[in-house]
Design an enzyme around this catalytic site. Sequence first.
Site, PDB file in Angstrom:
ATOM      1  N   HIS A   1       1.456  96.819   4.380  1.00 29.08           N
ATOM      2  CA  HIS A   1       0.681  98.054   4.384  1.00 29.08           C
ATOM      3  C   HIS A   1       0.928  98.913   3.139  1.00 29.08           C
ATOM      4  CE1 HIS A   1       0.372  97.452   8.969  1.00 29.08           C
ATOM      5  NE2 HIS A   1      -0.672  96.932   8.343  1.00 29.08           N
ATOM      6  N   HIS A  25      -8.024  89.343  10.999  1.00 22.28           N
ATOM      7  CA  HIS A  25      -7.205  89.248  12.215  1.00 22.28           C
ATOM      8  C   HIS A  25      -6.658  90.649  12.516  1.00 22.28           C
ATOM      9  CE1 HIS A  25      -7.437  85.167  10.643  1.00 22.28           C
ATOM     10  NE2 HIS A  25      -7.182  84.727  11.856  1.00 22.28           N
ATOM     11  N   ASP A  38     -13.843  84.490  15.387  1.00 25.01           N
ATOM     12  CA  ASP A  38     -12.880  83.907  14.462  1.00 25.01           C
ATOM     13  C   ASP A  38     -13.109  84.516  13.085  1.00 25.01           C
ATOM     14  OD1 ASP A  38     -11.300  82.383  12.827  1.00 25.01           O
ATOM     15  OD2 ASP A  38     -12.237  80.464  13.299  1.00 25.01           O
ATOM     16  N   ASP A  65      -4.545  87.872   7.564  1.00 32.75           N
ATOM     17  CA  ASP A  65      -3.171  87.813   8.073  1.00 32.75           C
ATOM     18  C   ASP A  65      -3.135  87.280   9.504  1.00 32.75           C
ATOM     19  OD1 ASP A  65      -4.407  90.061   9.055  1.00 32.75           O
ATOM     20  OD2 ASP A  65      -2.586  91.285   9.078  1.00 32.75           O
TER      21      ASP A  65
END
Length: 306
Positions: free
Chosen positions: A19, A42, A159, A180
């Site tokens: 981050h 994700h 997905d 990620d």
Amino acid sequence: MFSYRHAFHAGNHADVLKHTMVIAMMRHLTQKDAALVAVDTHAGAGLYRLDGDYAGTSGESADGVVKLFAALKPTKPSDVAIKDVAPILQDYLDTIAGFNTGVQLKIYPGSPFIIQRLLREEARDKLKLFELHPTDIKALAGNIAQLKAGRQVAVAREDGFEGLKGFIPPPSRRAFVLIDPSYEIKSDYAKVSTCIQDSLKRFATGTYAVWYPIIPRPEAHDLPRRLKTLATQAGKPWLHATLNIGQAEERNVPGEPERGQGLTASGMFVVNPPHTLKAALALALPQLVQVLGRGRGQGQTLESGG
């Protein structure tokens, strides 16, 4: 397939690295007037309680964001561990603090909320979030709904590797993509490589950031090498940063549950990184090791090419 829950790992050292870099990249990318399309393949649940059942059980934030705040944003300014905090680390600390009230950290924002906070309404920036976990997608949708961001943010139970294909290249020709996955399934490593290869063919000038765990698995060690090869073949610059907090000393406290070492290191690989990122990380990574390092094996690496 759906056993991984980021809530157990929220605010750990890997999140700190990821981050810090995401914020630095978003700051740079939003300096240009043209709209930016951001994609999180994700996304997870988006927001996490550090005092909740999941994060509280694992305690991983204690060796990550909580430890960092105690050292760099102490209640007494005189107790600060580093006087000249690296600018991108200070930006990370301020951003996380903005999701909390008071001095105690209770909320940790995932990538979706961090990215959304840095989007610009006037530029009509957009954020697309993908998540497959049945529980996390419900939590994510609910959390995002509270933002009342309208069309700025879209959530899909899909997905992310496949969903990304429909968003690049974006009309504005500017994109930031965060990839990620959990990597609990070995095939995720190959999917990441394939995703980057396909994305560079579709939209060669996008900024692609890949997070991965550094663990004793061949696929994990091969991934950054494959990504370097793909970026080089495409003629694109790349940056690779890693953070290892090291092995902690064994501490058996009577009456407390035993906790394993857990993940000790992770990396971020960026294709088409902002030109300012390497210098910024050169200041920040040693400070992260100084504060979060806990024993044998601690350290950091930073390299670039292209």
